[in-house]
Design a protein around this motif. Structure first.
Motif, PDB file in Angstrom:
ATOM      1  N   VAL A  67      44.565  37.557  54.632  1.00 46.11           N
ATOM      2  CA  VAL A  67      45.188  37.645  53.305  1.00 46.11           C
ATOM      3  C   VAL A  67      45.924  38.967  53.158  1.00 46.11           C
ATOM      4  N   GLU A  68      45.289  40.047  53.558  1.00 42.26           N
ATOM      5  CA  GLU A  68      45.903  41.370  53.461  1.00 42.26           C
ATOM      6  C   GLU A  68      47.216  41.428  54.243  1.00 42.26           C
ATOM      7  N   GLN A  69      47.224  40.848  55.443  1.00 39.08           N
ATOM      8  CA  GLN A  69      48.437  40.866  56.254  1.00 39.08           C
ATOM      9  C   GLN A  69      49.568  40.095  55.581  1.00 39.08           C
ATOM     10  N   ALA A  70      49.239  38.959  54.994  1.00 44.03           N
ATOM     11  CA  ALA A  70      50.246  38.174  54.284  1.00 44.03           C
ATOM     12  C   ALA A  70      50.811  38.957  53.101  1.00 44.03           C
ATOM     13  N   LEU A  71      49.940  39.658  52.383  1.00 47.82           N
ATOM     14  CA  LEU A  71      50.388  40.446  51.232  1.00 47.82           C
ATOM     15  C   LEU A  71      51.281  41.603  51.669  1.00 47.82           C
ATOM     16  N   GLN A  72      50.954  42.215  52.799  1.00 47.98           N
ATOM     17  CA  GLN A  72      51.795  43.298  53.313  1.00 47.98           C
ATOM     18  C   GLN A  72      53.185  42.785  53.684  1.00 47.98           C
ATOM     19  N   LEU A  73      53.250  41.580  54.236  1.00 50.41           N
ATOM     20  CA  LEU A  73      54.549  40.992  54.572  1.00 50.41           C
ATOM     21  C   LEU A  73      55.376  40.758  53.306  1.00 50.41           C
ATOM     22  N   LYS A  74      54.708  40.358  52.238  1.00 53.55           N
ATOM     23  CA  LYS A  74      55.431  40.153  50.980  1.00 53.55           C
ATOM     24  C   LYS A  74      55.905  41.480  50.394  1.00 53.55           C
ATOM     25  N   GLU A  75      55.053  42.495  50.479  1.00 53.78           N
ATOM     26  CA  GLU A  75      55.433  43.816  49.968  1.00 53.78           C
ATOM     27  C   GLU A  75      56.604  44.402  50.754  1.00 53.78           C
ATOM     28  N   GLN A  76      56.729  44.016  52.016  1.00 54.68           N
ATOM     29  CA  GLN A  76      57.844  44.465  52.852  1.00 54.68           C
ATOM     30  C   GLN A  76      59.091  43.602  52.661  1.00 54.68           C
ATOM     31  N   LYS A  77      59.057  42.678  51.674  1.00 54.35           N
ATOM     32  CA  LYS A  77      60.165  41.763  51.369  1.00 54.35           C
ATOM     33  C   LYS A  77      60.453  40.797  52.524  1.00 54.35           C
ATOM     34  N   LEU A  78      59.463  40.568  53.384  1.00 53.21           N
ATOM     35  CA  LEU A  78      59.633  39.651  54.504  1.00 53.21           C
ATOM     36  C   LEU A  78      59.115  38.256  54.171  1.00 53.21           C
ATOM     37  N   ALA A  79      58.242  38.173  53.166  1.00 50.65           N
ATOM     38  CA  ALA A  79      57.678  36.892  52.735  1.00 50.65           C
ATOM     39  C   ALA A  79      58.014  36.669  51.264  1.00 50.65           C
ATOM     40  N   SER A  80      58.352  35.437  50.932  1.00 47.69           N
ATOM     41  CA  SER A  80      58.709  35.123  49.547  1.00 47.69           C
ATOM     42  C   SER A  80      57.510  34.655  48.741  1.00 47.69           C
ATOM     43  N   GLU A  81      56.515  34.075  49.424  1.00 46.45           N
ATOM     44  CA  GLU A  81      55.350  33.548  48.712  1.00 46.45           C
ATOM     45  C   GLU A  81      54.139  33.515  49.637  1.00 46.45           C
ATOM     46  N   VAL A  82      52.975  33.814  49.055  1.00 46.99           N
ATOM     47  CA  VAL A  82      51.705  33.746  49.778  1.00 46.99           C
ATOM     48  C   VAL A  82      50.804  32.743  49.074  1.00 46.99           C
ATOM     49  N   VAL A  83      50.425  31.690  49.795  1.00 45.05           N
ATOM     50  CA  VAL A  83      49.577  30.642  49.234  1.00 45.05           C
ATOM     51  C   VAL A  83      48.232  30.653  49.958  1.00 45.05           C
ATOM     52  N   ALA A  84      47.149  30.835  49.207  1.00 39.94           N
ATOM     53  CA  ALA A  84      45.803  30.844  49.780  1.00 39.94           C
ATOM     54  C   ALA A  84      45.233  29.431  49.757  1.00 39.94           C
ATOM     55  N   PHE A  85      44.472  29.102  50.796  1.00 39.14           N
ATOM     56  CA  PHE A  85      43.916  27.754  50.924  1.00 39.14           C
ATOM     57  C   PHE A  85      42.451  27.820  51.325  1.00 39.14           C
ATOM     58  N   SER A  86      41.654  26.896  50.766  1.00 35.75           N
ATOM     59  CA  SER A  86      40.258  26.765  51.182  1.00 35.75           C
ATOM     60  C   SER A  86      39.847  25.309  51.018  1.00 35.75           C
ATOM     61  N   CYS A  87      38.986  24.834  51.917  1.00 39.46           N
ATOM     62  CA  CYS A  87      38.433  23.496  51.747  1.00 39.46           C
ATOM     63  C   CYS A  87      36.914  23.583  51.764  1.00 39.46           C
ATOM     64  N   GLY A  88      36.297  22.837  50.878  1.00 38.74           N
ATOM     65  CA  GLY A  88      34.851  22.882  50.745  1.00 38.74           C
ATOM     66  C   GLY A  88      34.439  22.518  49.339  1.00 38.74           C
ATOM     67  N   PRO A  89      33.215  22.861  48.947  1.00 34.40           N
ATOM     68  CA  PRO A  89      32.712  22.495  47.614  1.00 34.40           C
ATOM     69  C   PRO A  89      33.386  23.272  46.502  1.00 34.40           C
ATOM     70  N   ALA A  90      32.991  22.966  45.270  1.00 31.79           N
ATOM     71  CA  ALA A  90      33.621  23.561  44.090  1.00 31.79           C
ATOM     72  C   ALA A  90      33.546  25.087  44.091  1.00 31.79           C
ATOM     73  N   GLN A  91      32.497  25.645  44.719  1.00 34.79           N
ATOM     74  CA  GLN A  91      32.338  27.103  44.740  1.00 34.79           C
ATOM     75  C   GLN A  91      33.453  27.818  45.496  1.00 34.79           C
ATOM     76  N   CYS A  92      34.225  27.070  46.295  1.00 35.22           N
ATOM     77  CA  CYS A  92      35.335  27.676  47.034  1.00 35.22           C
ATOM     78  C   CYS A  92      36.389  28.247  46.089  1.00 35.22           C
ATOM     79  N   VAL A  93      36.392  27.762  44.843  1.00 38.09           N
ATOM     80  CA  VAL A  93      37.340  28.284  43.858  1.00 38.09           C
ATOM     81  C   VAL A  93      37.127  29.782  43.666  1.00 38.09           C
ATOM     82  N   GLU A  94      35.869  30.231  43.705  1.00 38.63           N
ATOM     83  CA  GLU A  94      35.568  31.658  43.567  1.00 38.63           C
ATOM     84  C   GLU A  94      36.214  32.444  44.696  1.00 38.63           C
ATOM     85  N   THR A  95      36.148  31.902  45.904  1.00 37.49           N
ATOM     86  CA  THR A  95      36.752  32.558  47.058  1.00 37.49           C
ATOM     87  C   THR A  95      38.259  32.655  46.889  1.00 37.49           C
ATOM     88  N   LEU A  96      38.859  31.573  46.403  1.00 37.43           N
ATOM     89  CA  LEU A  96      40.305  31.570  46.196  1.00 37.43           C
ATOM     90  C   LEU A  96      40.709  32.533  45.082  1.00 37.43           C
TER      91      LEU A  96
END
Length: 254
Positions: A45-74
């Protein structure tokens, strides 16, 4: 090339928790145990955010699969700075037995849906240590891959990935789109500040099921038994080198 980055965020038992095996040896105890984002995924996640801060990435989308508690992780990923999040709900026995190939198939569908051209995942999860999802995803997509990345540089439509190997460091050049797996020394993840934690609650978080994506998550592998590692035996002291050699001979080590 502007990057659209999809980042994997697995919910695992917190690294500081001592894992206990269930009495029936069917798995490990998860009820009432602290969970958090997989540490290698935090680095991703940190690496993706750094790419966005460097204007190299336009959007960072986080993904998780699992039970409802995964929302906390996201929400943690969103608080760190991710733009959006996607939760693919998988519950019960299907989740407990879900294999990396099923996760890779889900991610493939999301890559196609989101039109992402870079996927960053942790090199492995600290609960199963599989180190397979990134490689399988690259294979399913037919994309290039840079694994065990300790440094990433964007060079036009290519990535220069420094990866750790047994003999030292290896630099590989991969053409985008690509899948990259993050190693420990890639970066140091930022902490989520209180204002960003509050903002994260209002960021978009889409929810869907594996069925919505047309992915069968039924496991092809069954766990026969889970057991704790053997207790390490106490050592002993010897007075001299000849005594050491004699002890080793007695234990069949020489």
């Amino acid at each position: 090339m502007s990057l659209r980055v999809l980042v994997g965020c697995k919910r695992v038992i917190d690294y500081a928790v001592k894992v206990r095996v269930k009495p029936d040896s069917s798995g490990v105890v998860t009820q009432g145990v602290k969970h958090s984002m997989n540490p290698f995924d935090e680095i991703a996640v940190e690496q993706a955010l750094q790419l966005k801060e460097q204007k190299l990435a336009s959007e960072v989308v986080a993904f998780s699969c699992g039970p409802a508690q995964c929302v906390e992780t996201l929400r943690t990923a969103l608080a760190m700075g991710a733009d959006r999040a996607i939760h693919v709900n998988v519950e019960g026995a299907e989740y407990e037995n879900m294999q990396p190939l099923a996760v890779a198939k889900i991610m493939k569908k999301l890559v196609e849906k989101e039109e992402a051209n870079l996927v960053i995942v942790g090199k492995q999860a600290i609960d199963d240590d599989c180190n397979q999802t990134g490689q399988m995803l690259a294979g399913l997509l037919g994309w290039s891959q840079g694994t065990f990345a300790s440094k990433i540089d964007v060079d036009g439509e290519q990535l220069n990935v420094v990866r750790e190997v047994d003999g030292g460091l290896e630099t590989v050049q991969v053409r985008l789109p690509s899948v990259v797996s993050a190693d420990l020394r890639l970066n140091t993840p930022r902490y989520a500040t209180l204002p960003n934690i509050m903002k994260a609650k209002k960021k978009p978080l889409d929810k869907m099921s594996a069925g919505d994506l047309g992915v069968d998550v039924a496991s092809k592998v069954s766990t026969v038994r889970v057991s704790e590692p053997p207790v390490r035996q106490a050592g002993s002291k010897v007075e001299s080198v000849p005594d050491l050699i004699q002890k080793l001979k007695e234990k069949g080590a020489l």
